[in-house]
Write a protein that holds these residues in place. Structure first.
Motif, PDB file in Angstrom:
ATOM      1  N   ALA A   6      21.910  84.504 102.029  1.00 36.64           N
ATOM      2  CA  ALA A   6      20.888  84.827 101.026  1.00 36.64           C
ATOM      3  C   ALA A   6      19.537  85.009 101.698  1.00 36.64           C
ATOM      4  N   PRO A   7      18.789  86.033 101.289  1.00 36.66           N
ATOM      5  CA  PRO A   7      17.409  86.145 101.767  1.00 36.66           C
ATOM      6  C   PRO A   7      16.625  84.898 101.381  1.00 36.66           C
ATOM      7  N   ARG A   8      15.635  84.549 102.198  1.00 34.22           N
ATOM      8  CA  ARG A   8      14.900  83.295 101.992  1.00 34.22           C
ATOM      9  C   ARG A   8      14.280  83.183 100.610  1.00 34.22           C
ATOM     10  N   HIS A   9      13.861  84.324 100.038  1.00 32.87           N
ATOM     11  CA  HIS A   9      13.131  84.236  98.773  1.00 32.87           C
ATOM     12  C   HIS A   9      14.050  84.093  97.570  1.00 32.87           C
ATOM     13  N   ILE A  10      15.395  84.154  97.771  1.00 36.38           N
ATOM     14  CA  ILE A  10      16.306  84.050  96.628  1.00 36.38           C
ATOM     15  C   ILE A  10      16.795  82.608  96.488  1.00 36.38           C
ATOM     16  N   GLU A  11      16.643  82.077  95.285  1.00 38.62           N
ATOM     17  CA  GLU A  11      17.115  80.713  95.038  1.00 38.62           C
ATOM     18  C   GLU A  11      18.631  80.723  94.855  1.00 38.62           C
ATOM     19  N   ILE A  12      19.312  79.840  95.579  1.00 40.74           N
ATOM     20  CA  ILE A  12      20.763  79.742  95.451  1.00 40.74           C
ATOM     21  C   ILE A  12      21.098  78.895  94.232  1.00 40.74           C
ATOM     22  N   THR A  13      21.907  79.439  93.344  1.00 41.95           N
ATOM     23  CA  THR A  13      22.342  78.720  92.144  1.00 41.95           C
ATOM     24  C   THR A  13      23.873  78.778  92.081  1.00 41.95           C
ATOM     25  N   PRO A  14      24.494  77.943  91.259  1.00 38.43           N
ATOM     26  CA  PRO A  14      25.954  78.036  91.115  1.00 38.43           C
ATOM     27  C   PRO A  14      26.402  79.444  90.689  1.00 38.43           C
ATOM     28  N   GLU A  15      25.538  80.160  89.990  1.00 38.15           N
ATOM     29  CA  GLU A  15      25.912  81.492  89.495  1.00 38.15           C
ATOM     30  C   GLU A  15      25.948  82.536  90.624  1.00 38.15           C
ATOM     31  N   ASN A  16      25.074  82.391  91.624  1.00 33.26           N
ATOM     32  CA  ASN A  16      25.042  83.432  92.676  1.00 33.26           C
ATOM     33  C   ASN A  16      25.555  82.930  94.029  1.00 33.26           C
ATOM     34  N   LYS A  17      25.841  81.640  94.113  1.00 28.16           N
ATOM     35  CA  LYS A  17      26.169  81.043  95.411  1.00 28.16           C
ATOM     36  C   LYS A  17      27.364  81.722  96.092  1.00 28.16           C
ATOM     37  N   CYS A  18      28.471  81.926  95.373  1.00 27.10           N
ATOM     38  CA  CYS A  18      29.673  82.500  95.995  1.00 27.10           C
ATOM     39  C   CYS A  18      29.394  83.888  96.567  1.00 27.10           C
ATOM     40  N   GLY A  19      28.455  84.607  95.946  1.00 28.92           N
ATOM     41  CA  GLY A  19      28.123  85.942  96.437  1.00 28.92           C
ATOM     42  C   GLY A  19      27.455  85.918  97.795  1.00 28.92           C
ATOM     43  N   PHE A  20      26.954  84.770  98.214  1.00 28.83           N
ATOM     44  CA  PHE A  20      26.289  84.662  99.516  1.00 28.83           C
ATOM     45  C   PHE A  20      27.096  83.819 100.510  1.00 28.83           C
ATOM     46  N   CYS A  21      28.302  83.453 100.142  1.00 30.20           N
ATOM     47  CA  CYS A  21      29.096  82.547 100.978  1.00 30.20           C
ATOM     48  C   CYS A  21      29.800  83.335 102.075  1.00 30.20           C
ATOM     49  N   PRO A  22      29.398  83.146 103.329  1.00 29.53           N
ATOM     50  CA  PRO A  22      30.038  83.917 104.408  1.00 29.53           C
ATOM     51  C   PRO A  22      31.521  83.568 104.513  1.00 29.53           C
ATOM     52  N   GLY A  23      32.366  84.575 104.413  1.00 28.56           N
ATOM     53  CA  GLY A  23      33.805  84.352 104.589  1.00 28.56           C
ATOM     54  C   GLY A  23      34.513  83.725 103.412  1.00 28.56           C
ATOM     55  N   SER A  24      33.815  83.445 102.312  1.00 30.90           N
ATOM     56  CA  SER A  24      34.458  82.816 101.142  1.00 30.90           C
ATOM     57  C   SER A  24      35.338  81.649 101.582  1.00 30.90           C
ATOM     58  N   ASP A  93      39.843  75.559  88.617  1.00 28.95           N
ATOM     59  CA  ASP A  93      39.259  74.218  88.515  1.00 28.95           C
ATOM     60  C   ASP A  93      38.219  73.965  89.608  1.00 28.95           C
ATOM     61  N   TYR A  94      38.264  74.749  90.683  1.00 29.61           N
ATOM     62  CA  TYR A  94      37.369  74.491  91.813  1.00 29.61           C
ATOM     63  C   TYR A  94      35.933  74.824  91.419  1.00 29.61           C
ATOM     64  N   THR A  95      35.071  73.869  91.625  1.00 29.32           N
ATOM     65  CA  THR A  95      33.667  74.092  91.261  1.00 29.32           C
ATOM     66  C   THR A  95      32.822  74.310  92.504  1.00 29.32           C
ATOM     67  N   ASN A  96      31.832  75.168  92.382  1.00 30.16           N
ATOM     68  CA  ASN A  96      30.944  75.398  93.516  1.00 30.16           C
ATOM     69  C   ASN A  96      29.645  74.601  93.387  1.00 30.16           C
ATOM     70  N   ASP A  97      29.616  73.628  92.483  1.00 35.70           N
ATOM     71  CA  ASP A  97      28.391  72.833  92.303  1.00 35.70           C
ATOM     72  C   ASP A  97      27.945  72.219  93.629  1.00 35.70           C
ATOM     73  N   PHE A  98      28.909  71.622  94.332  1.00 31.55           N
ATOM     74  CA  PHE A  98      28.636  71.130  95.696  1.00 31.55           C
ATOM     75  C   PHE A  98      29.910  71.387  96.478  1.00 31.55           C
ATOM     76  N   CYS A  99      29.897  72.408  97.290  1.00 35.18           N
ATOM     77  CA  CYS A  99      31.125  72.839  97.962  1.00 35.18           C
ATOM     78  C   CYS A  99      30.843  73.050  99.447  1.00 35.18           C
ATOM     79  N   GLU A 100      31.768  73.750 100.106  1.00 37.74           N
ATOM     80  CA  GLU A 100      31.626  73.927 101.563  1.00 37.74           C
ATOM     81  C   GLU A 100      30.473  74.848 101.957  1.00 37.74           C
ATOM     82  N   PHE A 101      29.915  75.522 100.987  1.00 33.07           N
ATOM     83  CA  PHE A 101      28.679  76.264 101.243  1.00 33.07           C
ATOM     84  C   PHE A 101      27.541  75.279 101.549  1.00 33.07           C
ATOM     85  N   ASP A 102      27.607  74.111 100.906  1.00 30.76           N
ATOM     86  CA  ASP A 102      26.537  73.123 101.028  1.00 30.76           C
ATOM     87  C   ASP A 102      26.763  72.157 102.191  1.00 30.76           C
ATOM     88  N   GLN A 103      28.026  71.859 102.464  1.00 29.04           N
ATOM     89  CA  GLN A 103      28.340  70.903 103.529  1.00 29.04           C
ATOM     90  C   GLN A 103      29.756  71.161 104.016  1.00 29.04           C
TER      91      GLN A 103
END
Ligand code: SF4
Ligand code: SF4
Length: 135
Positions: A6-24, A93-103
């Motif tokens: 994600a570009p620095r100026h875009i806030e990562i939210t659960p709604e857009n997070k997967c779209g910025f996840c390298p390699g899913s 069922d998998y939620t991206n609220d806190f997932c491997e994108f975060d840690q």
């Protein structure tokens, strides 16, 4: 097209997070719970499993798991799910609220064996007679 950070100026939210996840990341492996190994024979069996490409093992607060690192056949080049409407329940069922994108998941493991050599080294420390197990 691959997903880009994600570009620095875009806030990562659960709604857009997967779209910025390298390699899913969460679509590139499966896990399978296994009985916790205890004896030398148990660990020798696990070592045989880790001799295979893409097979890893870990222990976390829920127990022992095999981690098999193969991407899902339905993961599309753009990171989307090719069977989104009928994807399995586990994917739903998998939620991206806190997932491997975060840690990285590895940070939650008590023990992690990414390959044969790491498990073999652990067994040598755990069992004094590891090399003598074949009699
Ligand atoms: S759920 Fe998390 S790990 Fe999976 S694709 Fe979305 S951001 Fe990435
Ligand atoms: S079925 Fe879709 S959501 Fe589930 S792992 Fe495969 S690509 Fe990912």
């Amino acid at each position: 097209m691959t997903r880009t950070p994600a570009p620095r100026h875009i806030e990562i939210t659960p709604e857009n997070k997967c779209g910025f996840c390298p390699g899913s990341k969460c679509c590139t492996y499966i896990t399978q719970k296994i009985p916790g190994p205890r004896s030398m024979a148990d660990f020798d069996h696990l070592l045989w499993q880790l001799a295979h490409r893409g097979v890893q093992a870990y222990r976390d607060s829920d127990g022992w798991y095999l981690l098999i690192t193969h991407p899902c056949n339905f993961l599309q080049p753009d990171g989307r799910c090719g069977i989104y409407a009928t994807r399995p329940q586990l994917c739903r069922d998998y939620t991206n609220d806190f997932c491997e994108f975060d840690q990285p998941a590895e940070e939650g493991f008590d023990l992690y064996f990414p390959d044969y050599a790491s498990l073999d080294a652990y067994c040598r420390q755990r069992f004094r007679r590891w090399d003598a197990r074949f009699g």
